[in-house]
Design an enzyme around this catalytic site. Structure first.
Site, mmCIF file in Angstrom:
data_model
loop_
_atom_site.group_PDB
_atom_site.id
_atom_site.type_symbol
_atom_site.label_atom_id
_atom_site.label_comp_id
_atom_site.label_asym_id
_atom_site.label_seq_id
_atom_site.Cartn_x
_atom_site.Cartn_y
_atom_site.Cartn_z
ATOM 1 N N SER A 1 -12.385 128.818 80.602
ATOM 2 C CA SER A 1 -12.018 128.322 79.286
ATOM 3 C C SER A 1 -10.612 127.755 79.374
ATOM 4 O O SER A 1 -9.815 128.179 80.229
ATOM 5 C CB SER A 1 -12.032 129.462 78.268
ATOM 6 O OG SER A 1 -11.434 129.055 77.056
ATOM 7 N N TYR B 1 -10.240 138.165 76.217
ATOM 8 C CA TYR B 1 -11.026 136.985 76.619
ATOM 9 C C TYR B 1 -10.165 136.061 77.477
ATOM 10 O O TYR B 1 -10.571 135.655 78.572
ATOM 11 C CB TYR B 1 -11.499 136.251 75.353
ATOM 12 C CG TYR B 1 -12.257 134.964 75.598
ATOM 13 C CD1 TYR B 1 -13.621 134.981 75.881
ATOM 14 C CD2 TYR B 1 -11.624 133.731 75.521
ATOM 15 C CE1 TYR B 1 -14.324 133.801 76.091
ATOM 16 C CE2 TYR B 1 -12.321 132.539 75.726
ATOM 17 C CZ TYR B 1 -13.675 132.585 76.017
ATOM 18 O OH TYR B 1 -14.371 131.415 76.225
HETATM 19 N N1 LIG Z 1 -18.089 127.567 72.829
HETATM 20 C C1 LIG Z 1 -16.878 127.237 73.190
HETATM 21 O O1 LIG Z 1 -16.163 126.564 72.460
HETATM 22 C C2 LIG Z 1 -16.350 127.663 74.525
HETATM 23 C C3 LIG Z 1 -15.043 127.282 74.877
HETATM 24 C C4 LIG Z 1 -14.552 127.636 76.130
HETATM 25 C C5 LIG Z 1 -15.348 128.334 76.995
HETATM 26 N N2 LIG Z 1 -16.611 128.691 76.618
HETATM 27 C C6 LIG Z 1 -17.419 129.419 77.593
HETATM 28 O O2 LIG Z 1 -18.645 128.748 77.778
HETATM 29 C C7 LIG Z 1 -19.597 129.664 78.292
HETATM 30 C C8 LIG Z 1 -20.925 129.474 77.586
HETATM 31 O O3 LIG Z 1 -20.810 129.889 76.250
HETATM 32 P P1 LIG Z 1 -21.423 129.067 75.025
HETATM 33 O O4 LIG Z 1 -20.290 128.572 74.231
HETATM 34 O O5 LIG Z 1 -22.438 128.118 75.492
HETATM 35 O O6 LIG Z 1 -22.044 130.273 74.190
HETATM 36 P P2 LIG Z 1 -23.539 130.697 73.821
HETATM 37 O O7 LIG Z 1 -23.393 131.983 73.092
HETATM 38 O O8 LIG Z 1 -24.253 129.584 73.136
HETATM 39 O O9 LIG Z 1 -24.221 130.955 75.236
HETATM 40 C C9 LIG Z 1 -23.859 132.061 76.019
HETATM 41 C C10 LIG Z 1 -25.122 132.749 76.531
HETATM 42 O O10 LIG Z 1 -24.709 133.856 77.357
HETATM 43 C C11 LIG Z 1 -25.594 134.935 77.116
HETATM 44 N N3 LIG Z 1 -24.970 136.215 77.449
HETATM 45 C C12 LIG Z 1 -24.044 136.905 76.745
HETATM 46 N N4 LIG Z 1 -23.758 138.068 77.366
HETATM 47 C C13 LIG Z 1 -24.508 138.110 78.493
HETATM 48 C C14 LIG Z 1 -24.657 139.059 79.522
HETATM 49 N N5 LIG Z 1 -23.969 140.213 79.517
HETATM 50 N N6 LIG Z 1 -25.530 138.786 80.524
HETATM 51 C C15 LIG Z 1 -26.248 137.627 80.526
HETATM 52 N N7 LIG Z 1 -26.153 136.701 79.553
HETATM 53 C C16 LIG Z 1 -25.289 136.929 78.548
HETATM 54 C C17 LIG Z 1 -25.917 134.836 75.629
HETATM 55 O O11 LIG Z 1 -27.113 135.526 75.318
HETATM 56 C C18 LIG Z 1 -26.004 133.328 75.428
HETATM 57 O O12 LIG Z 1 -27.328 132.869 75.558
HETATM 58 C C19 LIG Z 1 -18.987 131.047 78.117
HETATM 59 O O13 LIG Z 1 -18.500 131.510 79.372
HETATM 60 C C20 LIG Z 1 -17.839 130.801 77.166
HETATM 61 O O14 LIG Z 1 -16.805 131.744 77.315
HETATM 62 C C21 LIG Z 1 -17.130 128.385 75.412
#
Ligand SMILES: NC(=O)c1ccc[n+]([C@@H]2O[C@H](COP(=O)([O-])OP(=O)(O)OC[C@H]3O[C@@H](n4cnc5c(N)ncnc54)[C@H](O)[C@@H]3O)[C@@H](O)[C@H]2O)c1
Length: 304
Positions: A144, A157
């Site tokens: 991130s 986080y």
């Molecule tokens: N959304 C944002 O703005 C943002 C910004 C920076 C980084 N990120 C990172 O992007 C990545 C993807 O997140 P996203 O935004 O697509 O969110 P999302 O919630 O849509 O997808 C994340 C998925 O991870 C799964 N998950 C959660 N805990 C888990 C576990 N213990 N084991 C296996 N699966 C698990 C969830 O069920 C979900 O389907 C993450 O690492 C998040 O930190 C997101």
């Protein structure tokens, strides 16, 4: 890696958001997709959608903090697709917001356990298998932008993501000789379901010290609904893999923040003339150690 046809892509968090975008894009490119996610219902939906497009996909319900289950998942991939992944996406992640001084151990354990521990488990499970397979491969880990700066409201986080960025820098140095590339993605904002992440927080982590309710979830949705489309982000990741690029930060709004952050760090370093003599000695000692002394830490069979 330029050709994704026939590659085996293991995508944690592949049932939603960024992970689902990766599954869709690399599936359309002809990769065989494994979606590993903690939510069984979401896996079923995602697998159904990908199959409708004619994508070869296999779903595995996996909590990435569970090391034994992770090893079983890796065995399953080898059974189903005949070998370990050639594309590993450590994408699953969770967040939750609250003042750092109100954090419970459970908040740290969950946020660091999934965001850092889950990535460590992915690397520990798959890297030895990928090395043994002797096939060109690429690992993409989603960190991130928060990994580059502290945050009063998302401290565990951000700490986990900072560690993930650093860890990928180390793996990249080490895995190049095995023809395994490593990239780390540092998104600012993705249009995803991460606002709902707290619903996957297991009871085993006990109480949270943060406010976590429908209002806080709705408040988070107001940011993420304006995020980058997961498919667009996946396109940036594809180009990064093709060019074996380490950092993937396709967010122009991040530039100024990063410049300020790294300028503050560089500004904290005194000019050479404040201790030129000491610096010369320290640098020479380190260079000498890297070229001779450090080799004692490399197993004999791996020494050149
Ligand atoms: N959304 C944002 O703005 C943002 C910004 C920076 C980084 N990120 C990172 O992007 C990545 C993807 O997140 P996203 O935004 O697509 O969110 P999302 O919630 O849509 O997808 C994340 C998925 O991870 C799964 N998950 C959660 N805990 C888990 C576990 N213990 N084991 C296996 N699966 C698990 C969830 O069920 C979900 O389907 C993450 O690492 C998040 O930190 C997101």
């Amino acid at each position: 890696m330029k050709d994704f046809k026939g590659q085996v892509a293991f995508i944690t968090g592949g049932a939603s958001g960024a992970g689902f975008g990766q599954a869709t894009l690399f599936g359309r490119e002809g990769a065989k997709i494994v979606i590993a996610d903690v939510r069984g219902d979401a896996i079923a939906r995602a697998v159904g959608e990908l199959k409708k497009e004619g994508i070869t996909v296999h779903g595995i319900q996996l909590d990435i903090t569970d090391r034994e289950a992770y090893a079983r998942a890796a065995d399953e991939v080898e059974r189903v697709f005949g070998g370990p992944p050639t594309l590993l996406f450590n994408t699953a992640g969770v967040n939750n917001f609250g003042p750092v001084e109100k954090s419970t151990y459970g908040d740290f354990d969950w946020l660091i356990g999934v965001n850092l521990g889950g990535v460590v488990n992915g690397m520990m499970t798959f890297v030895p298998r990928m090395i043994r397979a002797k096939r060109p491969a690429h690992i993409v880990t989603v960190a991130s932008l928060g990994g580059f700066m502290g945050s009063a409201l998302a401290a565990p986080y951000s700490a986990a993501k900072a560690a993930v960025v650093n860890l990928m820098e180390s793996y990249r140095m080490s895995l190049a000789k095995h023809d395994i590339g490593v990239s780390v993605v540092c998104p600012a904002n993705i249009k995803s379901n991460i606002a709902e992440a707290v619903r996957t927080r297991s009871d085993k982590y006990g109480a949270t010290g943060y406010v976590s309710n429908e209002e806080s979830i709705a408040s988070l949705h107001s940011i993420y609904k304006h995020g980058m489309e997961p498919l667009v982000l996946a396109g940036h990741i594809k180009r990064a893999i093709e060019e074996n690029q380490l950092y993937v930060i396709p967010y122009p709004e991040a530039k100024e923040l990063l410049q300020m952050r790294f300028k503050a760090i560089v500004d904290a370093v005194p000019a050479m003339e404040t201790d030129a003599e000491g610096a010369k000695k320290r640098v020479a000692a380190l260079q000498e150690w890297v070229s001779t002394g450090a080799k004692v830490f490399v197993p004999p069979e791996d020494r050149k």
